[in-house]
Design an enzyme around this catalytic site. Structure first.
Site, PDB file in Angstrom:
ATOM      1  N   ASP A 187       0.874  -1.156   0.000  1.00  0.00           N
ATOM      2  CA  ASP A 187       0.000   0.000   0.000  1.00  0.00           C
ATOM      3  C   ASP A 187       0.923   1.221   0.000  1.00  0.00           C
ATOM      4  O   ASP A 187       2.119   1.126   0.300  1.00  0.00           O
ATOM      5  CB  ASP A 187      -0.958   0.005   1.192  1.00  0.00           C
ATOM      6  N   TRP A 188       0.349   2.355  -0.350  1.00  0.00           N
ATOM      7  CA  TRP A 188       1.180   3.551  -0.574  1.00  0.00           C
ATOM      8  C   TRP A 188       1.744   4.096   0.750  1.00  0.00           C
ATOM      9  O   TRP A 188       1.010   4.668   1.549  1.00  0.00           O
ATOM     10  CB  TRP A 188       0.348   4.593  -1.308  1.00  0.00           C
TER      11      TRP A 188
END
Ligand code: BGC
Length: 758
Positions: free
Chosen positions: A278-279
């Site tokens: 995930d970012w």
């Protein structure tokens, strides 16, 4: 360990089967056909050989370029070897707008408007596998046409608490329903040579402290509730990519987790696709490098400083980390690129976006997502022909939702609001008056800040309920709008009053959990007053997650509408005026208050640094049903404008599988769709288990007076539980109850089946 769907037992009962046509998902059989194509194994061997060769030719620097973001949504390719960069985009409801490569600034061109699909919660309410497949196809084709390789969807985390800010992006509280819809969705996406990216793996069930919260969950709950949908998605959907989660589990960040990524995903489930973080979810170079993660993405533009960029290169050069770990990552990325036909062959499909077919799919899905919750006096459907003057009250009647919610935001080509849907349906012969009723624009959306996505990761990455404002001026304004609406509602010249309220993306929002389940903006008072002035008001609640309804007994006509995509308003109007017979069913329980929810009254939510899932396997209806706790509306619930009768339920063994048959008759006077739900339970079980669990469903369209036989095959996992001592799935022998019904509470018939061990 025994896998969930390998039954280590023999089914011993069965009364002999009649030959009967069994309705099977088109999608699943299509995919089965595909993977059995002759020559497939040979192709895979060729691909693996090519991958090995490429890896042997890559330099360390080139490998590093491939495994971390070199833009907010892309990696680096290796031109000299014909390896392209990987391009990605959010998200579940459509393809997100185009950003500058290194800044969260929208490019702002006119070519990134897209088809806006119903959110995953709406899609799940259709209980329709075929529609999930069609929606996936739209997403895949649009992503492809926009030049993307990976669409960061679907989000399939379990709805543990009604307060999770991203509930609207997820499907259900039930792993079976989630898995059954995720598989065709993934398959649909990937027909377009776009990679689905199943997210967020795993235990990502809240926004508060999402970057750091440590989830404490029993092995049994992990295996029975939080992993099965991912397992099915991976094994049956075969997604080319998967995204790790922000939170922590067993003292590891999920995106660096040896247990989740190396152990469960890669080793147990045999996953050989690409895993992206995930970012901003990667924190440690060594942990990430040695885990099953392949690509690190983040929200900052200091790309060379990412853990898996220069720090990793140096660690390899210093001999602290073996280069072999990088080779595995590069192989997984290349495998995805080959599967996407992006490695130089000519076969890649071009995709398409904003086509009439895509808009039709958005409409079909929206139509089947609307849930009729109450129709006590049969006021619905309304009669368009007799309608001369309508009053529509409520901000959500006139609000567009597409451009909100967090990373799921969409630059929709258009969005039909409920007001426009009603006006479009009634045409010029009816007068339509709109009143706002309540004021919902008091605060700037957090997303109005250009850098919200990067900012959203500060201070733990998420919080609970910062977005409520109750100052005096606002309350005064609410009161004024309420009075105006009530005055209009008292005017008897209106044939009908339709209230359209609910929530918007200031409540259903990434990065924020709700503080409670109350309707915002003083709507409870407004609805209560409205129902006194005009008791026959049709109440429509548009929302991505359940809300308290203290006025529910007074509302005779109640409709649930989600964030239902670009044609949501059209679909809602068609249901209200009877052009469409509603067939949506709740994919989650609506509790009376959030404190009834097991995550809150048994377990913890949102916890602190740690959150304990003490409720274990008792999530959603598994809790309410077993503990006999009253709910507002049960899991699986939804009405129709016709009625269905159930009968002749049979459960029989065939070829080592249990088949369930039940006759459904449409006893009303109009065609309708019934979602037949099959639950399995075991009375007097030696182990602690829910009184029943959803194990099958089928949606049938039935003409008035017609009877159809629903034929449903149960998977071996329907009878299994996870034995923590043995560390495996186990089937208890003995007699099981098979229930057929319209919801978890409304069971129409019941039978038994016996299983015996070898
Ligand atoms: C979200 C992901 C999303 C990613 C990229 C993160 O904040 O959790 O779901 O795909 O951003 O926008």
């Amino acid at each position: 360990m025994c896998a969930r769907n390998e039954l280590p037992c023999r089914l011993i009962y069965g009364n002999g089967l009649t030959d009967m046509y069994i309705e099977k998902s088109v999608v699943v059989s299509e995919m089965k056909g595909k993977s059995n194509l002759p020559g497939r194994k040979m192709m895979d061997r060729n691909m693996e050989e090519k991958i090995e060769k490429l890896v042997s030719e890559l330099t360390l620097e080139e490998k590093i370029g491939m495994i971390h973001g070199d833009g907010l949504f892309r990696t680096k390719g290796v031109e000299r070897l014909g390896i392209p960069a990987v391009t990605m985009s959010d998200g579940p409801m459509g393809v997100r707008n185009e950003f500058e490569n290194a800044r969260w600034v929208a490019v702002g061109n006119s070519d990134d408007y897209v088809t806006y699909l119903p959110s995953n919660s709406a899609l799940a309410a259709t209980w329709n596998r075929q529609l999930a497949y069609e929606a996936g196809k739209v997403l895949g084709e649009e992503a492809r046409a926009r030049g993307k390789d990976v669409i960061l969807a679907p989000g399939i985390n379990i709805k543990r608490s009604t307060l999770c800010g991203r509930s609207f992006e997820y499907m259900s509280e039930d792993p079976y329903l989630t898995g059954e819809l995720a598989v065709p969705l993934i398959q649909g996406i990937q027909t377009a040579d776009t990679a689905a990216c199943v997210k967020h793996f795993a235990l990502n069930n809240q926004e508060t402290e999402r970057l750091w919260v440590e989830v404490e969950v029993s092995e049994r709950a992990l295996r029975e509730i939080y992993l099965p949908a991912f397992e099915k998605a991976v094994k049956a959907g075969k997604p080319y990519s998967l995204m790790g989660a922000y939170n922590r589990y067993k003292n590891e960040h999920c995106c660096e987790s040896k247990r989740l990524l190396n152990g469960i995903l890669r080793k147990e489930w045999g996953y050989d696709g690409m895993v992206v973080s995930d970012w901003g979810a990667v924190h440690n170079t060594k942990e990430a490098a040695e885990s099953g993660l392949d690509i690190e993405m983040s929200v900052e533009n200091n790309f060379d400083e990412y853990c898996m960029a220069m720090p990793l290169k140096e660690a390899v050069e210093n001999g602290e980390i073996e280069e072999a770990f990088l080779d595995e990552k590069v192989k997984n990325i290349l495998r995805m690129l080959f599967r996407l036909h992006k490695m130089g062959d000519e076969k890649r499909k071009p995709g398409a976006y904003n086509t009439p077919e895509h808009r039709m799919t958005a409409l079909e899905a929206a139509r089947e997502s609307v849930v009729l919750l109450k129709n006590d006096v049969g006021k619905l459907p309304l009669c368009a022909e007799k309608t001369k003057k309508v009053l529509v009250i409520g901000d959500n009647g006139n609000r567009l939702h597409s451009n909100g919610g967090g990373s799921a935001e969409i630059k929709a080509l258009y969005e039909i609001s409920p007001l426009m849907g009603i006006r479009k349906l009634l045409g010029g012969n009816a007068e339509i008056v709109f009143a706002e009723g309540y004021f919902a624009d008091d605060m700037k959306s957090v997303e109005d800040s250009v850098n919200w996505q990067a900012d959203s990761l500060e201070n733990g990455g998420g919080s609970t309920g910062i977005l409520r404002n109750e100052d005096a001026a606002l309350l005064e304004k609410q009161a004024r709008l309420r009075e105006e609406a009530l005055k209009l509602a008292a005017d008897e010249s209106f044939d009908m009053v339709i209230f359209v309220g609910g929530q918007n993306h200031l409540q259903d929002l990434e990065g924020h959990d709700r503080p409670d389940m109350k309707l915002p903006y003083g709507q409870d008072v407004l609805i209560e007053d409205l129902l006194s002035v005009r008791p026959d008001t049709v109440v429509v609640i548009a929302s991505g997650s359940p809300v308290e309804m203290p006025w529910v007994d007074k509302a005779a006509s109640l409709v649930w509408h989600w964030y239902a995509g670009m044609e949501g308003g059209t679909a809602l109007a068609e249901v209200l005026f009877g052009k469409i017979n509603p067939s949506g069913r709740l994919p989650e329980t609506f509790p009376i208050v959030y404190t009834d929810c097991p995550a809150h009254c048994v377990g913890e939510f949102p916890g602190g640094e740690k959150v304990k899932y003490t409720e274990g396997i008792y999530v959603g209806y598994r809790y309410y049903d077993t503990k006999r706790k009253k709910v507002l509306f049960p899991f699986g619930y939804g009405l129709s404008y016709t009625d269905f009768a159930y009968g002749n339920l049979k459960a029989e063994a065939r070829d080592g599988k249990i088949m369930v048959f039940v006759d459904i008759t449409n006893t009303g006077d109009r065609e309708g769709k019934e979602t037949v739900q099959i639950y399995v339970g075991k009375k007097n079980s030696a182990i602690d288990r829910p009184s029943k669990e959803l194990c099958g469903f089928i949606k049938l369209s039935i003409a008035p007076g017609e009877t159809k036989t629903a034929a449903i095959e149960l998977e071996p996992s329907a009878f299994m539980y996870f034995d923590e001592k043995e560390n495996t799935y186990v089937t208890e022998k003995g007699t099981y109850q098979i229930y057929a019904g319209k919801s978890a509470e409304d069971i129409c018939c019941e039978t038994e089946v016996s299983l015996g061990l070898f």
